[in-house]
Design an enzyme around this catalytic site. Structure first.
Site, PDB file in Angstrom:
ATOM      1  N   GLU A 225       1.010  -1.201   0.033  1.00  0.00           N
ATOM      2  CA  GLU A 225      -0.110   0.006   0.106  1.00  0.00           C
ATOM      3  C   GLU A 225       0.724   1.070   0.051  1.00  0.00           C
ATOM      4  O   GLU A 225       1.993   1.123   0.300  1.00  0.00           O
ATOM      5  CB  GLU A 225      -0.795   0.137   1.372  1.00  0.00           C
ATOM      6  CG  GLU A 225      -1.879  -1.018   1.276  1.00  0.00           C
ATOM      7  CD  GLU A 225      -2.504  -1.005   2.626  1.00  0.00           C
ATOM      8  OE1 GLU A 225      -3.572  -0.558   3.013  1.00  0.00           O
ATOM      9  OE2 GLU A 225      -1.953  -1.520   3.825  1.00  0.00           O
ATOM     10  N   LYS A 227       2.164   4.735   1.326  1.00  0.00           N
ATOM     11  CA  LYS A 227       2.455   5.171   2.780  1.00  0.00           C
ATOM     12  C   LYS A 227       2.198   6.643   2.602  1.00  0.00           C
ATOM     13  O   LYS A 227       2.900   7.628   2.168  1.00  0.00           O
ATOM     14  CB  LYS A 227       3.819   5.153   3.298  1.00  0.00           C
ATOM     15  CG  LYS A 227       4.072   5.516   4.630  1.00  0.00           C
ATOM     16  CD  LYS A 227       5.558   5.220   5.140  1.00  0.00           C
ATOM     17  CE  LYS A 227       5.532   5.432   6.689  1.00  0.00           C
ATOM     18  NZ  LYS A 227       5.257   6.953   7.326  1.00  0.00           N
ATOM     19  N   ARG A 232      -0.927   8.695  11.741  1.00  0.00           N
ATOM     20  CA  ARG A 232      -1.468   7.471  12.044  1.00  0.00           C
ATOM     21  C   ARG A 232      -2.637   7.735  13.278  1.00  0.00           C
ATOM     22  O   ARG A 232      -2.278   8.289  14.286  1.00  0.00           O
ATOM     23  CB  ARG A 232      -0.527   6.552  12.614  1.00  0.00           C
ATOM     24  CG  ARG A 232      -1.128   5.131  12.939  1.00  0.00           C
ATOM     25  CD  ARG A 232      -1.249   4.240  11.618  1.00  0.00           C
ATOM     26  NE  ARG A 232      -1.455   2.853  11.855  1.00  0.00           N
ATOM     27  CZ  ARG A 232      -0.709   1.966  12.480  1.00  0.00           C
ATOM     28  NH1 ARG A 232       0.577   2.150  12.368  1.00  0.00           N
ATOM     29  NH2 ARG A 232      -1.034   0.778  12.562  1.00  0.00           N
ATOM     30  N   GLU A 272      -5.033   6.418   8.094  1.00  0.00           N
ATOM     31  CA  GLU A 272      -4.105   7.722   8.177  1.00  0.00           C
ATOM     32  C   GLU A 272      -5.190   8.829   8.027  1.00  0.00           C
ATOM     33  O   GLU A 272      -6.021   8.907   7.385  1.00  0.00           O
ATOM     34  CB  GLU A 272      -3.282   7.764   6.713  1.00  0.00           C
ATOM     35  CG  GLU A 272      -2.127   8.670   6.857  1.00  0.00           C
ATOM     36  CD  GLU A 272      -1.072   8.038   7.689  1.00  0.00           C
ATOM     37  OE1 GLU A 272       0.091   9.009   7.960  1.00  0.00           O
ATOM     38  OE2 GLU A 272      -1.027   6.872   7.955  1.00  0.00           O
TER      39      GLU A 272
END
Length: 534
Positions: A225, A227, A232, A272
């Site tokens: 995936e 970033k 987070r 995120e």
């Protein structure tokens, strides 16, 4: 109060994480209830004393000491509690043998706004300078003793022989002075019921990697995936209560009321947090600087919410209704996440897309040419990985896009020149070196640009609030694994250097971001820079 004051003093003078843990465990072992519970709450900043504010203490100070002298002293010392402890003039009051912590806290919590200052004045007269320091720290909540909330919970786990993750999951349902928690830790009672309506679940973290490290693993075992360059978070909604937690377990819901208002589900999402912008009918991503407009703010205006709307790019589903999914393999959690998101508003929640690949060199190439400038690398996760707290090596990896970015810790600050002469604007930063259980910071560079005027004011205040020593115009700033300001540093190159203790020298370093959200313990290590040399 004497035992609490001694604990603060010893914690300040103890740089080692393990030594701090021993101090905290010993304090819990030798201090009776409810004093130890109130001390824990004060250190973790979970102690609410609503009707007594720092401004009241300043007013008391100015009634005893000339205001100009107080301001000069405060500017020199850099810490309100230390300043008052040192220059408070005692007017003949008798000192008490040992003022107990719990009566102080309970009287302050029940005092009116008019009675609070009278109590403080009486106690400041009765305490010695060490006790005065502890009292003011208790009132203002700014301990600055190098103990994070996570470290305090680890100490409680060590004290009671429990896993820290058990305590973290209980924490937001507990209240000071934590009598039921200590009864469990002392073996006198069963584990407290988790009363938190939306508990925090300790997060799973990724290990930094590179192409050489990845060669040890089989690509087909992993999914990839992007970033994203946000923060987070864990969004949990249960029993009618919605909370947004940072990865360290801090409740940051107050900064994002618009996101909280959009939640209409029972579950827990790991993802995120990003700023969203509508582009051609689709949600696009804003920069980290956009997100900073909302971080660390107690209240957010309607204008800010509209200008910088936030959304969650979901990575994982930890809880679906009453079902805990963390023990399922990642691929199964991913399927559940896809179904879960179908019922949520797309302007507030979307799915982290997977990257198609078959070999590591494909990931290496994609990493260098991501489809969005807000992407800072790739995440690689084993398909069969269960969700466990901490940073186990192997299940999850992160591979940043730009090798010339590091996270460093502010160590020293110096006043600037010209219009910056009244600010600490020149910064020396370092990375971790040595043993994992006893890390030491080594300086790796200096920077004096890359931040806005508003950020300069924020750093300047941080330097003044966290000064531990002075060397002429230079201030040494508290920098420990559990306490420090993390700076993301961008630089153009790296060379070997025999003149620097670290052995490396940066070319054109600048401050790329202020990582208020990141613990100092998660800053980079010297081997990361040495790997960049190669």
């Amino acid at each position: 109060m004497k035992a609490f004051a001694e604990l603060l003093d010893r914690l300040i003078l103890t740089p080692s994480r393990n030594a701090k843990l021993r101090l905290l465990v010993d304090y819990c072992r030798t201090t009776p209830d409810p004093d130890r519970g109130y001390a824990v709450a004060a250190i973790t900043r979970d102690l609410d004393i609503m009707n007594v504010k720092p401004a009241m203490v300043r007013t008391l100070m100015e009634q005893r000491v000339d205001s100009v002298l107080f301001q000069y002293s405060y500017d020199f010392v850099g810490d309100l509690a230390e300043t008052i402890a040192l220059i408070w003039p005692v007017h003949g009051a008798e000192q008490m043998p040992d003022l107990k912590l719990s009566p102080v806290v309970e009287e302050l919590r029940s005092a009116s706004r008019s009675d609070g200052p009278k109590l403080i004045e009486k106690w400041l007269d009765q305490l010695d300078d060490q006790g005065r320091y502890a009292l003011i720290k208790l009132i203002t909540g700014g301990m600055r003793v190098g103990v994070s909330s996570r470290l305090m919970k680890q100490a409680l786990g060590d004290y009671g022989g429990k896993d820290v993750t058990e305590i973290e999951e209980l924490w937001h349902g507990l209240k000071a002075p934590y009598l039921d928690l200590f009864d469990w830790l002392d073996g006198k009672a069963d584990k407290p019921e988790n009363l938190a309506p939306s508990p925090f679940r300790p997060v799973m973290l990724a290990t930094p990697t590179d192409e050489e490290e990845l060669a040890k693993y089989t690509p087909s075992d992993y999914i990839a995936e992007w970033k994203w360059d946000g923060i987070r978070v864990q969004l949990t909604s249960q029993r009618g209560v919605t909370r947004i937690y940072s990865r360290t377990g801090d409740d940051i819901s107050h900064s994002f009321p618009d996101l909280v208002a959009a939640v209409d589900f029972d579950g827990s999402i790991d993802g995120e947090l990003l700023v969203g912008h509508m582009r051609n009918g689709k949600v696009g991503t804003g920069t980290f600087s956009d997100l900073q407009q909302r971080l660390n703010r107690k209240t957010i205006s309607a204008k800010k919410q509209k200008e910088f709307p936030v959304f969650i790019r979901a990575y994982d589903l930890l809880q679906d209704g009453q079902e805990d999914l963390r023990g399922l393999p990642l691929v199964e959690r991913r399927k559940r996440l896809e179904l879960f998101l179908q019922h949520l508003p797309t302007e507030r929640f979307d799915l982290s897309k997977q990257i198609e690949f078959s070999q590591w060199n494909e990931i290496a190439e994609l990493r260098l040419n991501p489809p969005d400038p807000v992407i800072e690398g790739v995440m690689l996760k084993r398909k069969d990985s269960v969700y466990v707290p901490g940073r186990p090596k192997g299940p999850w990896f992160k591979w940043k896009r730009d090798p010339m970015l590091i996270d460093a810790v502010l160590m020293y600050a110096q006043r600037g020149h010209g219009k910056r002469s009244s600010y600490y604007s020149d910064y020396t930063f370092g990375v971790w070196s040595g043993e994992q259980d006893n890390p030491q910071l080594v300086p790796v560079g200096k920077a004096y640009f890359g931040f806005t005027d508003e950020e300069l004011k924020q750093i300047d205040k941080y330097v003044r609030d966290n000064t531990i020593d002075r060397f002429g115009p230079v201030r040494s700033v508290r920098a420990e694994p559990q306490h420090g300001l993390v700076l993301e540093i961008a630089f153009e190159g790296l060379n070997k250097s025999s003149r620097h203790k670290s052995g490396v020298a940066m070319r054109f370093p600048r401050i790329s971001k202020l990582r208020w959200d990141k613990p100092a313990s998660e800053a980079d290590w010297l081997p990361t820079l040495e790997m960049m040399l190669n």
